[in-house]
Motif scaffolding. Sequence first.
Motif, PDB file in Angstrom:
ATOM      1  N   LEU A   1       9.184  -6.689 -57.376  1.00 44.18           N
ATOM      2  CA  LEU A   1       7.745  -6.906 -57.521  1.00 44.18           C
ATOM      3  C   LEU A   1       7.193  -5.967 -58.589  1.00 44.18           C
ATOM      4  O   LEU A   1       7.357  -4.750 -58.510  1.00 44.18           O
ATOM      5  CB  LEU A   1       7.043  -6.660 -56.180  1.00 44.18           C
ATOM      6  CG  LEU A   1       5.516  -6.794 -56.162  1.00 44.18           C
ATOM      7  CD1 LEU A   1       5.065  -8.160 -56.663  1.00 44.18           C
ATOM      8  CD2 LEU A   1       4.974  -6.548 -54.757  1.00 44.18           C
TER       9      LEU A   1
ATOM     10  N   GLY B   1      13.516  -9.723 -50.056  1.00 46.84           N
ATOM     11  CA  GLY B   1      13.513  -8.277 -49.824  1.00 46.84           C
ATOM     12  C   GLY B   1      12.120  -7.676 -49.833  1.00 46.84           C
ATOM     13  O   GLY B   1      11.189  -8.257 -50.386  1.00 46.84           O
ATOM     14  N   PRO B   2      11.972  -6.498 -49.221  1.00 45.10           N
ATOM     15  CA  PRO B   2      10.649  -5.866 -49.090  1.00 45.10           C
ATOM     16  C   PRO B   2      10.034  -5.462 -50.430  1.00 45.10           C
ATOM     17  O   PRO B   2       8.838  -5.185 -50.485  1.00 45.10           O
ATOM     18  CB  PRO B   2      10.918  -4.641 -48.211  1.00 45.10           C
ATOM     19  CG  PRO B   2      12.372  -4.399 -48.277  1.00 45.10           C
ATOM     20  CD  PRO B   2      13.028  -5.720 -48.557  1.00 45.10           C
ATOM     21  N   ASP B   3      10.838  -5.434 -51.498  1.00 48.11           N
ATOM     22  CA  ASP B   3      10.261  -5.092 -52.807  1.00 48.11           C
ATOM     23  C   ASP B   3      10.467  -6.217 -53.816  1.00 48.11           C
ATOM     24  O   ASP B   3      10.376  -6.014 -55.013  1.00 48.11           O
ATOM     25  CB  ASP B   3      10.880  -3.793 -53.337  1.00 48.11           C
ATOM     26  CG  ASP B   3      12.381  -3.932 -53.558  1.00 48.11           C
ATOM     27  OD1 ASP B   3      12.965  -4.925 -53.043  1.00 48.11           O
ATOM     28  OD2 ASP B   3      12.974  -3.076 -54.235  1.00 48.11           O
ATOM     29  N   GLU B   4      10.739  -7.431 -53.298  1.00 45.04           N
ATOM     30  CA  GLU B   4      11.024  -8.541 -54.208  1.00 45.04           C
ATOM     31  C   GLU B   4       9.881  -9.548 -54.281  1.00 45.04           C
ATOM     32  O   GLU B   4       9.111  -9.702 -53.341  1.00 45.04           O
ATOM     33  CB  GLU B   4      12.274  -9.297 -53.724  1.00 45.04           C
ATOM     34  CG  GLU B   4      13.581  -8.568 -53.958  1.00 45.04           C
ATOM     35  CD  GLU B   4      14.756  -9.407 -53.470  1.00 45.04           C
ATOM     36  OE1 GLU B   4      15.797  -9.376 -54.126  1.00 45.04           O
ATOM     37  OE2 GLU B   4      14.628 -10.086 -52.418  1.00 45.04           O
ATOM     38  N   MET B   5       9.854 -10.257 -55.414  1.00 42.09           N
ATOM     39  CA  MET B   5       8.984 -11.430 -55.554  1.00 42.09           C
ATOM     40  C   MET B   5       9.837 -12.576 -56.105  1.00 42.09           C
ATOM     41  O   MET B   5      10.901 -12.340 -56.673  1.00 42.09           O
ATOM     42  CB  MET B   5       7.827 -11.135 -56.508  1.00 42.09           C
ATOM     43  CG  MET B   5       8.266 -10.876 -57.950  1.00 42.09           C
ATOM     44  SD  MET B   5       6.839 -10.680 -59.059  1.00 42.09           S
ATOM     45  CE  MET B   5       7.672 -10.273 -60.617  1.00 42.09           C
TER      46      MET B   5
END
Lengths: 333, 333
Positions: B228, B207-211
């Motif tokens: 993140l 996802g665009p806000d995941e790490m």
Amino acid sequence: MKKFLNDPEDFVDEMLDGIYRAHPQLTYVAEDRRCMVTAKPRTGKVGLATGGGSGHLPLFLGYVGEGMLDGAAVGGVFQSPSAEQMYEVTKHIDQGAGVVYIYGNYTGDIINFDMAAELADLDGIKVTQVVGNDDIASSIVGEEHKRRGVAGIFFVFKAAGAAAAEGLSLDEVTRIADKARLRTRTIGVALSSCVVPEIGHATFSIGPDEMEIGMGIHGEPGISRKKLAPADSVIDEMMERVFAEQSFSDRDEVAVLVNGLGGTPKEELYILFRRVSQLLGVRGVQAKHVWIGEFATAMEMAGASISILHLDEELDRLIGAPANTPFFSHYKA
Amino acid sequence: MKKFLNDPEDFVDEMLDGIYRAHPQLTYVAEDRRCMVTAKPRTGKVGLATGGGSGHLPLFLGYVGEGMLDGAAVGGVFQSPSAEQMYEVTKHIDQGAGVVYIYGNYTGDIINFDMAAELADLDGIKVTQVVGNDDIASSIVGEEHKRRGVAGIFFVFKAAGAAAAEGLSLDEVTRIADKARLRTRTIGVALSSCVVPEIGHATFSIGPDEMEIGMGIHGEPGISRKKLAPADSVIDEMMERVFAEQSFSDRDEVAVLVNGLGGTPKEELYILFRRVSQLLGVRGVQAKHVWIGEFATAMEMAGASISILHLDEELDRLIGAPANTPFFSHYKA
């Protein structure tokens, strides 16, 4: 925005803190981390200073070190450092032999370096300036003074740095820097945008199958946006523009820099170099010095640039001379 | 897929063509570009060979050169090279003193290097093997033999390469390589996927806000996927796992490698190092040798890994020794 950062406002200062922690051969003056100088000055040498916005590592500060530069004024992301910061660096690195400023052709940098030179002049420090303008996509032939400075400034740093290390005079180092500048051409291509931390979104949008030839390292518009072509075709188009400006004879020698803009893997840079090498070969031109990697980036921008320096005997010697900075090392062959 | 390439099937061979064109200090044997050896062998020295899949530059072949390795068998993207290719490299680099294989803990590589060692044995060439398994996220304590080899193998190359350059025996070089291996721990974090050229789409989605902490360099699953976090928190979590396995005393010394996985700017790597340095400082541990940049990538994957080598006097000397390859140079301090 997918970045490793804390408060975006601290991006540059935390980066600099990391750099000073990692590399004790770098230090700073005027109690300002953005006034970077080498911790290992060489007595009596002509001083070389650069400066510019952050976000381009190893440019600019990464070339402070042995056989290259003596100091760098560090700006915010894509912002000019101040005249005062440049002046503080100048005062510190001058050893009585004068100082050469080498930086890119951007309005803010020019204004501030001019002001710093005036301040230095009041102190009796001789300063000369060489302003990199290697990006052939940023203005037409005949209007070279409007061109931006990009990755090719690496060759100016390298030649001038070696000249200063040889003990040459301010006039000589300036002459050599200017010669390297005049004999260098760069053209770039971008595949994706960068993201400025304090802004938090892409600087520009580009389609999933598009490329933009001539895009600047801050996202300045290029000369043509089109469908991403096979690597060889991309290089053919870019090099055609380079060859139109540099007239080579059989057995001429060049230095080649294949520079990744940040997000492009090294594997692809080598595929690009392969084609550059083929095109030079067809013309009987020898790539005497070759560097492939990241030398002037736009943070995470995917893309690359090709810089070609047309060597002569003097530049061949200086480009091949040893250098050692935290971001760039070159052993003498 | 936004890559500079021609036919995806030619990715590795064109990359290698570019590498040989750029770096005449590298050559190949058995009329196979994937059997890379140094063009400047040193007589009588223990030979060091590596091998592995492409897509990780500078890993693996980038460490062939002075003070490092003598040869590398080059596989397809994320694929093992063949036993025959490893054997050809082995035959060429053996100078009667034997050969050490240093590679990562992946099934295909192990099978093929084992077979190559058997073929070499039939020729009377002594071969030892050291299999990098530094990735602490890939298996638990007590099951270290199941762990993958990642960026920390750089320290094994460096220590063993310097030991071989000093003229040490096969047994000694092997002992040192194994010691460097046992004293190294790595943990990584990924922010985006890579794209294998012949596949043409992302290896995994994130996802665009995941790490994902602990992600492998081929996209192998990690140990935790979450939102993140600020850079310092990410490092705190990663280093907590490292410190749980390495017991440091006050004044101990380490070598630190902050490795970009491909798509992460150097600026961010320095922000990460800043926090690593702080955490080491709290424990009284000195970062004696520090490298920050791209040393083992997953093409364009955004992310980073931290490798820590717990030094002793011998490893300090060897890690600090000079080295010079087309992708890595180190001057003696």
